[in-house]
Scaffold this motif. Structure first.
Motif, PDB file in Angstrom:
ATOM      1  N   UNK A  36     -13.784 -44.174  16.192  1.00 56.98           N
ATOM      2  CA  UNK A  36     -14.038 -45.010  17.114  1.00 56.98           C
ATOM      3  C   UNK A  36     -13.109 -44.633  18.437  1.00 56.98           C
ATOM      4  N   UNK A  37     -12.514 -43.037  18.052  1.00 65.87           N
ATOM      5  CA  UNK A  37     -11.309 -42.618  18.912  1.00 65.87           C
ATOM      6  C   UNK A  37     -10.380 -43.317  18.914  1.00 65.87           C
ATOM      7  N   UNK A  38      -9.587 -44.182  18.948  1.00 64.08           N
ATOM      8  CA  UNK A  38      -8.827 -45.449  18.645  1.00 64.08           C
ATOM      9  C   UNK A  38      -8.464 -45.838  17.870  1.00 64.08           C
ATOM     10  N   UNK A  39      -6.827 -45.165  17.108  1.00 64.73           N
ATOM     11  CA  UNK A  39      -5.973 -45.175  15.913  1.00 64.73           C
ATOM     12  C   UNK A  39      -5.377 -47.136  15.984  1.00 64.73           C
ATOM     13  N   UNK A  40      -5.180 -47.220  15.270  1.00 64.21           N
ATOM     14  CA  UNK A  40      -4.730 -48.846  14.079  1.00 64.21           C
ATOM     15  C   UNK A  40      -3.699 -48.186  14.091  1.00 64.21           C
ATOM     16  N   UNK A  41      -2.449 -48.834  14.802  1.00 68.91           N
ATOM     17  CA  UNK A  41      -1.533 -49.245  13.651  1.00 68.91           C
ATOM     18  C   UNK A  41      -1.680 -50.178  12.562  1.00 68.91           C
ATOM     19  N   UNK A  42       0.332 -50.380  11.552  1.00 63.80           N
ATOM     20  CA  UNK A  42      -0.716 -51.375  10.790  1.00 63.80           C
ATOM     21  C   UNK A  42      -0.082 -52.041  10.882  1.00 63.80           C
ATOM     22  N   UNK A  43       0.604 -52.928  12.161  1.00 62.21           N
ATOM     23  CA  UNK A  43      -0.226 -54.225  12.884  1.00 62.21           C
ATOM     24  C   UNK A  43      -1.191 -54.715  12.140  1.00 62.21           C
ATOM     25  N   UNK A  44      -2.155 -53.707  13.434  1.00 63.24           N
ATOM     26  CA  UNK A  44      -3.437 -54.000  13.634  1.00 63.24           C
ATOM     27  C   UNK A  44      -4.262 -53.683  12.723  1.00 63.24           C
ATOM     28  N   UNK A  45      -4.400 -53.215  11.786  1.00 59.20           N
ATOM     29  CA  UNK A  45      -4.839 -53.322  10.650  1.00 59.20           C
ATOM     30  C   UNK A  45      -4.424 -54.117  10.185  1.00 59.20           C
ATOM     31  N   UNK A  46      -3.370 -55.075   9.837  1.00 55.69           N
ATOM     32  CA  UNK A  46      -3.374 -56.147   8.846  1.00 55.69           C
ATOM     33  C   UNK A  46      -4.212 -57.105   9.940  1.00 55.69           C
ATOM     34  N   UNK A  47      -4.035 -57.225  10.953  1.00 55.25           N
ATOM     35  CA  UNK A  47      -4.206 -58.667  12.173  1.00 55.25           C
ATOM     36  C   UNK A  47      -5.979 -58.541  11.805  1.00 55.25           C
TER      37      UNK A  47
END
Length: 211
Positions: A36-47
């Motif tokens: 989707x051309x939008x990286x995720x931080x570790x925190x965002x992935x956890x959420x």
């Protein structure tokens, strides 16, 4: 004793009975981010993975991510066999399941193509009587409909007393909306979650329940 107080038990799956190794979760979000051309931080992935902020779609929209684009990408990047191999059963959940001698069911937002391999990998399919994977047709927790459908599959009587245990506020909401007690197991801590989830019982581990 809590276990003896109920005629049937329902459980959420991910985050409640089982969890996936972080390396698997991180790799999924890396690939979804590429799609989707939008990286995720570790925190965002956890959420998103654990539902730490409550309902996921409003969170995605707040991040300017269209849920209609995210979820197909997410499911396309999930590999059922890899997911099953990366998933483990919480020890406290294993212990609790071992002492329950009334009907047990699972009501999960995890989709069936992922749920079944996990259940088979961990032999949970041999320990529960029914599994309901939520869909648009069944409804999504906190809607009581999927809980009620699972109860129907278990042939629960009108006067039966039951409980639903889960790690998210939607689980407790579904329990209360269906007239059941709700047990919230907080595996992350309210500070990390960013909120406190209510419940008839609130524990960090099922080992805290009196049984």
């Amino acid at each position: 004793m809590v276990v003896d107080a109920y005629d049937f038990w329902l459980f959420d799956l991910d985050g409640t009975l089982v969890d996936a190794e972080w390396s698997y979760t991180r790799s999924v979000f890396d690939r979804v981010g590429e799609r989707i051309d939008r990286p995720f931080s570790d925190r965002e992935a956890e959420i998103i993975w654990h539902g730490l902020g409550g309902a996921r779609n409003p969170i995605l929209r707040a991040w300017d991510i269209d849920p209609a684009a995210f979820w197909p990408a997410f499911h396309a990047e999930e590999n059922p066999q890899q997911r099953a191999e990366a998933t483990y059963l919480h020890g406290d959940a294993d212990a609790l399941l071992s002492v329950i001698d009334v009907p047990i069911g699972i009501v999960t937002h995890c989709q069936s193509f992922l749920t079944q391999p996990v259940l088979e990998q961990l032999a949970l399919d041999e320990r529960v009587e029914t599994v309901l994977c939520c869909t648009d047709e069944t409804g999504w927790k906190p809607d009581p409909k999927p809980v009620q459908s699972a109860m129907k599959q278990l042939n629960i009587g009108r006067d039966s007393v039951g409980v639903l245990a889960g790690d998210g506020e939607s689980d407790i909401g579904a329990a209360w909306n269906a007239g059941l007690d709700g047990i919230h197991v907080e595996r992350h801590g309210p500070d990390h979650r960013g909120r406190c989830v209510l419940g008839d019982y609130r524990v960090r581990s099922f080992d805290e329940l009196p049984y």
